[in-house]
Design an enzyme around this catalytic site. Structure first.
Site, PDB file in Angstrom:
ATOM      1  N   PRO A   2       0.768  -1.234   0.000  1.00 41.03           N
ATOM      2  CA  PRO A   2       0.000   0.000   0.000  1.00 41.03           C
ATOM      3  C   PRO A   2       0.804   1.292   0.000  1.00 41.03           C
ATOM      4  CG  PRO A   2       0.020  -0.974   2.178  1.00 41.03           C
ATOM      5  CD  PRO A   2       0.854  -1.844   1.320  1.00 41.03           C
ATOM      6  N   GLU A   3       0.293   2.258  -0.720  1.00 41.55           N
ATOM      7  CA  GLU A   3       0.790   3.634  -0.657  1.00 41.55           C
ATOM      8  C   GLU A   3      -0.374   4.533  -0.242  1.00 41.55           C
ATOM      9  OE1 GLU A   3       3.039   4.810  -4.090  1.00 41.55           O
ATOM     10  OE2 GLU A   3       3.785   2.790  -4.393  1.00 41.55           O
TER      11      GLU A   3
END
Length: 268
Positions: A2-3
């Site tokens: 995830p970002e």
DNA sequence: AACGGAACCTGAAAGC
DNA sequence: TGCTTTCAGGTTCCGT
């Protein structure tokens, strides 16, 4: 993996699942995700408290609890919050669960690079406090971006990954934003003109907005997972034609991380 | 202070 | 087929 966009969607999901509800049970087994505290301490902090809201800053989450407490959480590379019926047993790689009267929220993390940090008095961990500008929360334009990164001599792609400067941009968003801004990822950051900084700020915002739009849903899939679609313009598309000019996209390694770019339309 | 590289982990895909 | 290598969107720590 995830970002900012995936963490933002996680925050929205957690909020819709938990905000305004009381935690009736919690289970946090001992694992390396919990450091500087015990899982039992987190369980004690959670149970009986109401979730007031869920906040995100960079790639960090904060569950705001009644009584001024908070649970800070980072997803690392493979962390994921999902919801299941309370009666359902533990998921593979389940590292924590938080139950309300009518639902169970689970944290899964195979590689265990994620973090759970209890803050009984609400004091944010140093990592949260050290975060730089968040493009979604704080807004980002060329001037603010320039003030944060412009003097640096390192390659702009590498500088964008520094969470103390711009919080939430990771290896995908950095590549996508530079492609949208038509800037070569190897450019020394201080060589960027005011015009290019403005284009880059717009590129970051546009890439985040695009990712939010295509990934929203109760179970967020990460592009590296088996069978997951790749919704990105150039990420992991080395060898394919540039979507803008059809030149073959190149892959290089910068600071140990892969970078894909178009050698023709991203300017040196 | 700043930088490159290794380390932390597991699982899937690619290579042999 | 099965073993080995490589790679992964995270941060942190260590030596130079």
């Amino acid at each position: 993996m995830p970002e900012l966009p995936e963490v933002e969607l996680t925050a929205r999901n957690l909020s819709s699942w938990l905000a305004g509800r009381k935690i009736v049970a919690a289970a946090v087994p001992r694992s390396r995700i919990v450091r500087g505290a015990s899982g039992a301490a987190i369980e004690r902090m959670l149970v009986g408290r109401r979730v007031n809201g869920v906040e995100r800053r960079g790639k960090w989450l904060a569950l705001r609890l009644s009584g001024g407490a908070a649970l800070y959480a980072h997803l690392g590379m493979t962390g994921k919050w999902v919801t299941r019926p309370r009666a359902e047993g533990p998921l593979p790689h389940e590292r924590a669960r938080i139950d309300t009267r009518d639902r169970s929220v689970r944290y899964r993390d195979p590689r265990m690079f994620g973090r759970l940090v209890p803050a009984p008095e609400g004091v944010a961990p140093a990592e949260w406090a050290a975060l730089g500008i968040d493009p979604l929360r704080d807004g980002l334009d060329g001037e603010r971006l320039g003030a944060a990164i412009a003097q640096r001599s390192r390659a702009v792609k590498e500088v964008l990954l520094d969470q103390a400067l711009i919080a939430g941009v990771g290896n995908i968003q950095a590549q996508e934003a530079l492609f949208r801004a038509r800037i070569d990822p190897r450019r020394p950051t201080r060589s960027l003109t005011a015009r290019e900084l403005a284009q880059l700020a717009r590129g970051i915002a546009a890439s985040i907005a695009h990712t939010l739009a295509v990934e929203s849903g109760p179970e967020i899939s990460y592009v590296e997972e088996p069978g997951a679609p790749n919704p990105f313009l150039i990420y992991a598309r080395q060898g394919q034609p540039c979507p803008r000019c059809r030149t073959v996209l190149q892959r290089i390694v910068q600071a140990g991380r892969a970078t894909v770019y178009c050698p023709r339309c991203q300017r040196r």
